[in-house]
Design an enzyme around this catalytic site. Sequence first.
Site, mmCIF file in Angstrom:
data_model
loop_
_atom_site.group_PDB
_atom_site.id
_atom_site.type_symbol
_atom_site.label_atom_id
_atom_site.label_comp_id
_atom_site.label_asym_id
_atom_site.label_seq_id
_atom_site.Cartn_x
_atom_site.Cartn_y
_atom_site.Cartn_z
ATOM 1 C CG ASN A 119 -4.778 17.311 1.204
ATOM 2 O OD1 ASN A 119 -4.035 18.003 0.950
ATOM 3 N ND2 ASN A 119 -4.974 15.841 1.301
ATOM 4 C CB CYS B 204 -3.155 11.025 -0.411
ATOM 5 S SG CYS B 204 -3.273 12.453 -1.495
ATOM 6 C CD GLU C 18 1.147 12.264 -1.463
ATOM 7 O OE1 GLU C 18 -0.004 11.749 -1.675
ATOM 8 O OE2 GLU C 18 1.302 12.754 -0.437
ATOM 9 C CG LEU C 19 0.593 11.276 -8.163
ATOM 10 C CD1 LEU C 19 0.791 10.619 -9.624
ATOM 11 C CD2 LEU C 19 0.876 12.924 -8.262
#
Length: 457
Positions: A133, A264, A230-231
């Site tokens: 992204n 995110c 980092e989800l």
Amino acid sequence: MSTSYQTINPATGQALETYSYTSEETVAQILADAATRQKTWRATSVPERSKTLRRIGALILQHKADLARQATLEMGKPLKQSVAELEKCARTFDYYADHAAEFLADKLVATEASKSYVSYQPLGVVLAVMPWNFPYWQVFRALAPILAGGNVMVLKHASNVSGCALKMATLFQNEPDLQHLLQVVLLPGSAVEPLIAAPEIAAVTFTGSTAVGRKIASAAGQHLKKHVLELGGSDPYVILNDADIAQAVKVCAESRLNNGGQSCVSAKRFIVVPDVLQAFTDGLVAAFRNRTFSDPLSEASILGPMARTDLRDELHEQVQKSIAAGARLLLGGTLPEQDGAWYPPTILANVRPGMPAYEEELFGPVAAIIPAQNEADALRIANDTVYGLGGAIFSTDTARAEQLAREVLQSGNCFVNDAVHSDPRLPFGGVKDSGYGRELSETGIHEFVNIKTVYVQ
């Protein structure tokens, strides 16, 4: 298993390039080269490393037009946003060039010893597994502190942005003194766990979905290798009754639609108290109507396609299931009759528990408006999620909003009257199913060093 794959232009649905997966022999050579290079890089003084970081930032700016076009072709980001992403990357290298010496300086600690202090030493080769992204920012925001700390990186990027990955690698390959500081392997997701197990890999950094993050954490844990995750996120934006509605609408619309909503930390759940629900809803609908999609290569484009048709179809299914469960469609929600991964700006109202728009992350240009009974209920809803990456509160009583952001919102990044965003000066990361560890700032550089105690009697 296939040995090659294609990248697809999401704006047209047409194939861009065909790539071959990196062979086992080449992967082994890349890992060996990285380990060898790291030994010389760790011996490089921090001031010399800082000079190199500044040079990398300059190279990014020098090649930003070419790099930006590649990102737009591969994942559909409007060209101006691709350029802005690269400019932010360059600023981040400059930031660490300015502050590496300060962040890595020995910290004296008074004890009974004649001397005792904390020293920061490199870990080694860091494996980065990164998403599509923000194909440059995700990599470079990790690389700058990793290099500053005396480590080197091997990158396994998302396959649909392989061209971006190889262009980054070329920046380093074409400069003799930068060779092997960043290297790229083109591999399917199934090859990541064996890569983590490789003895040359000392640590792992991963940005991506929670489901894949669990697998990365399991593999890294099995081999006792440090990792940062980092989800996903389903960021709540809480609109209180004393909010400046015009400002809130502007910020919320931009946050939800920037990068096609594929971030995110995009605003995803808009939680609104009764007194301002209608005004906020009307404003958001008007703002979304003004954000039409167009050719992302155009300088005028502000909204491009989604990155892949499968992701677009998954988002549409979430929208349709939410409507079937009682959500009210205010705008969008239809699949365009054209090639590519296009999806219109979409707004769902009356979103309730049990709907995908309430329970799941919507990774695309879809806003979920959730009505709250009052302030307390709004904050309860904000925290009623497995995620905890970012969150924002809108109120003209900034002192009160700050207290709520600091003490009540359960997320790693809490903003007042602004959109959640990353900044190299501030730690970035999440809690709960949004991961652990931090990127950026002084905290980020310390994630990938050995924080060593030295005690001299």
